[in-house]
Design an enzyme around this catalytic site. Sequence first.
Site, short mmCIF file in Angstrom:
data_model
loop_
_atom_site.label_atom_id
_atom_site.label_comp_id
_atom_site.label_asym_id
_atom_site.label_seq_id
_atom_site.Cartn_x
_atom_site.Cartn_y
_atom_site.Cartn_z
N SER A 68 85.19 -68.72 -68.84
CA SER A 68 85.94 -69.33 -67.81
C SER A 68 86.84 -70.33 -68.40
O SER A 68 87.47 -70.04 -69.27
CB SER A 68 85.07 -69.45 -66.73
OG SER A 68 85.97 -69.52 -65.52
N ASP A 141 86.85 -58.30 -62.64
CA ASP A 141 86.62 -59.77 -62.64
C ASP A 141 87.67 -60.11 -61.29
O ASP A 141 88.79 -59.62 -61.48
CB ASP A 141 87.29 -60.47 -63.71
CG ASP A 141 87.11 -61.99 -63.95
OD1 ASP A 141 87.07 -62.63 -62.68
OD2 ASP A 141 87.24 -62.62 -64.82
N HIS A 175 83.19 -61.57 -62.65
CA HIS A 175 83.54 -62.76 -63.42
C HIS A 175 82.01 -63.25 -64.37
O HIS A 175 82.07 -63.95 -65.22
CB HIS A 175 83.78 -64.10 -62.67
CG HIS A 175 84.52 -65.27 -63.49
ND1 HIS A 175 85.42 -65.23 -64.32
CD2 HIS A 175 83.92 -66.24 -63.48
CE1 HIS A 175 85.53 -66.32 -65.09
NE2 HIS A 175 84.77 -67.14 -64.18
#
Length: 210
Positions: A68, A141, A175
């Site tokens: 991330s 995601d 994610h």
Amino acid sequence: RFSGASPRFLALEGYAVVDQVAMPVVGKSGVANDTFVEQIVTNAEAAIEAVVDMGVCDEHRVGVGGHSYGAFMAVMLLANSDLFRAGVARSGAYNRTLTPFGFQNERRTLWQAEQVYLDMSPLLAVPKIRDPLLLIHGEKDNNPATTPEQSKRLYHAIKGNGGKARIVMLPHESHTYRAKKSVGHTLAEMVAWYDKHVKGEGESSEVGEK
């Protein structure tokens, strides 16, 4: 104890792993990111120096990675330093103009701090990314800032500029990677990538090619 696709599993493969490295970006409120690049490079230099002094690190064989925002920072370090032999970036955002109303600790909009957004978009610095980069992303995601297109576009940009990159898209993953097979595959890709480009064990260590 650790679980999931934790980089600490790399310790089982003979790596010294510095996990969750503090990378503070400090400065006056609202404008700290004006010196973002300089600060994270200095942070990385200090972290490497610390583990070299501990006697557990070869400063010429260091990899960098993150998930991330950490993925974004890893790619920024590859683009703005020569400290690392390879990188792994998982589910990151690499074009800040696609998050124009702020991100992380940046509260200014694209139109208020255009140069900061450009400087913090490693997609625009692709010609400077000469070290091998493995990109991993969940195909589903749902984080607005880290859509799968972020990794796909960075991959194509690196390849188009003659760089070394591999992209792995994880089916059905968002994610955070949750399926056992996805976690196992992610770890296998990371180990193979670092074995090849950091340890330098040769072509046979990589999981496939793309």
